[in-house]
Design a protein around this motif. Structure first.
Motif: not given
Length: 379
Positions: A1, A5, A225, A342-343, A346-348, A350-352
């Motif tokens: 991840m 980023l 989102t 990307i959400d 790589f981030t399940d 959710q917005r990183s």
């Protein structure tokens, strides 16, 4: 991840690092207004963005020890000769019309522009008269464009008998680029509506190369989102900037461009810093609506720099504004799907916060940089 980023941040830095230092609007634009004065005489008014002529002239001026640049009128005279050597009226065989420099100075109709006025005598030149500004386009550099206008009035009743008979050019415009053919003044040029596609293209270019506007749009989208908040953001921005773009282009409201540029930089800082304090995007259309009025004056600079005659301003304004909207939609169609991708991967879903905050910090730094450079230019 983290590698993803870091890569995204590196792309953002590399992209905006290529932006011009202080002015992120359409450059490399020049224009000519050709006015037939009868008996083979022509008045040619060549306009250009002040910062462009400074750059071009700096690359070609004589060595400082050869001439005293502090003497009154020396720089103006050198700029006049610089332009005189790079635009010609000529025939197909290459015989050029004799030219003299009439005046050099600021363009009173465009506060950021300069203007060189030439008088060209084509009485001894046989055949069709062609306009050749391509040495000027070469000096302007990449993405150069040149708007040629004939006369100021477009109604048939204003034409001279020579214009009706084809011996003098009739009113019209044409946008030319490096590699195009020379402009044949014996042939009708384009009407304002026929020229609309090129103004649309200029509008797209203005938003795509307008790095400050891109920073603003990306910053307000970073927490988004869902599509609906983004639709409201872009719609509000479009409504407000269209109002001030129209007011400025129609010369109904005129604000100093230097202060507009400073305010745009501040708007970028504001929306970028706001990302650190709130993740809600449903109400951010209020931000874009308020700041859109300021950005509209910035968009107007891109249209005004083209030197569009007022009689042609309505179709030019309409098509340029549509081009800006097309450019904005293009930005949204690239940025939002990339964030959602990307959400998802790589981030399940959710917005990183790390991604948003790092990108916001970079954008805020660019806004601060533009702010301080533009403040310094006031001095």
């Amino acid at each position: 991840m983290m590698w993803l980023l870091s890569g995204a941040v590196a792309v953002v830095v590399a992209f905006f690092a290529s932006a011009p230092a202080a002015h992120a609007h359409t450059a490399n634009i020049s224009s000519s207004r050709i006015v037939p004065e009868g008996h083979g005489l022509y008045r040619v008014e060549v306009g250009f963005l002040g910062t462009d002529i400074e750059r071009m002239f700096a690359e070609n001026k004589p060595k400082s020890d050869e001439v005293d640049l502090t003497e009154p009128g020396v720089i103006e005279g050198m700029i006049g000769k610089f332009i005189q050597k790079r635009v010609d009226l000529q025939n197909a065989e290459g015989q050029t019309c004799a030219s003299t420099v009439v005046s050099v100075g600021d363009d009173p109709t465009n506060p950021n522009d300069s203007k060189v006025v030439l008088r060209m005598d084509c009485s001894a030149v046989q055949g069709q008269v062609l306009y050749n500004p391509f040495r000027l386009l070469d000096a302007q550099g990449p993405r150069a464009k040149h708007l040629v206008s004939i006369g100021e009035k477009g109604d048939e009743s204003s034409l001279t008998e020579a214009q009706r008979m084809g011996r003098e050019p009739a009113p019209g415009q044409v946008m030319i680029y490096p590699g195009d053919a020379m402009v044949d003044l014996s042939k009708p040029l384009l009407t304002p509506w026929e020229l609309a596609p090129k103004f649309l293209s200029a509008g797209v270019e203005h938003i795509v190369t307008g790095y400050d506007h891109l920073c603003f749009l990306i910053a307000v989208m970073l927490w988004a989102t869902r599509i609906w908040p983004v639709v409201k953001i872009v719609t509000a921005f479009t409504i407000s900037h269209s109002i001030t773009l129209s007011l400025a282009a129609l010369e109904l409201v005129n604000l100093p461009s230097s202060w507009v540029e400073i305010a745009i930089a501040l708007s970028i800082i504001y929306v970028a810093v706001e990302n650190f304090f709130t993740r809600k995007v449903d109400g951010r259309w209020r931000d874009t609506f308020a700041f859109g009025f300021i950005h509209g004056f910035g968009f107007a600079s891109g249209l005004i720099e083209l030197g569009v005659p007022q009689r042609a301003i309505v179709p030019a304004l309409a098509s340029f504004n549509i081009g800006v909207e097309v450019g904005q939609i293009g930005v949204v169609l690239v940025v939002l799907p990339l964030l959602l991708l990307i959400d998802k991967n790589f981030t399940d879903g959710q917005r990183s916060p790390f991604l948003v905050q790092v990108c916001s910090a970079i954008i805020a730094c660019f806004g601060a940089y533009w702010f301080f450079v533009r403040i310094a230019e006031l001095g």
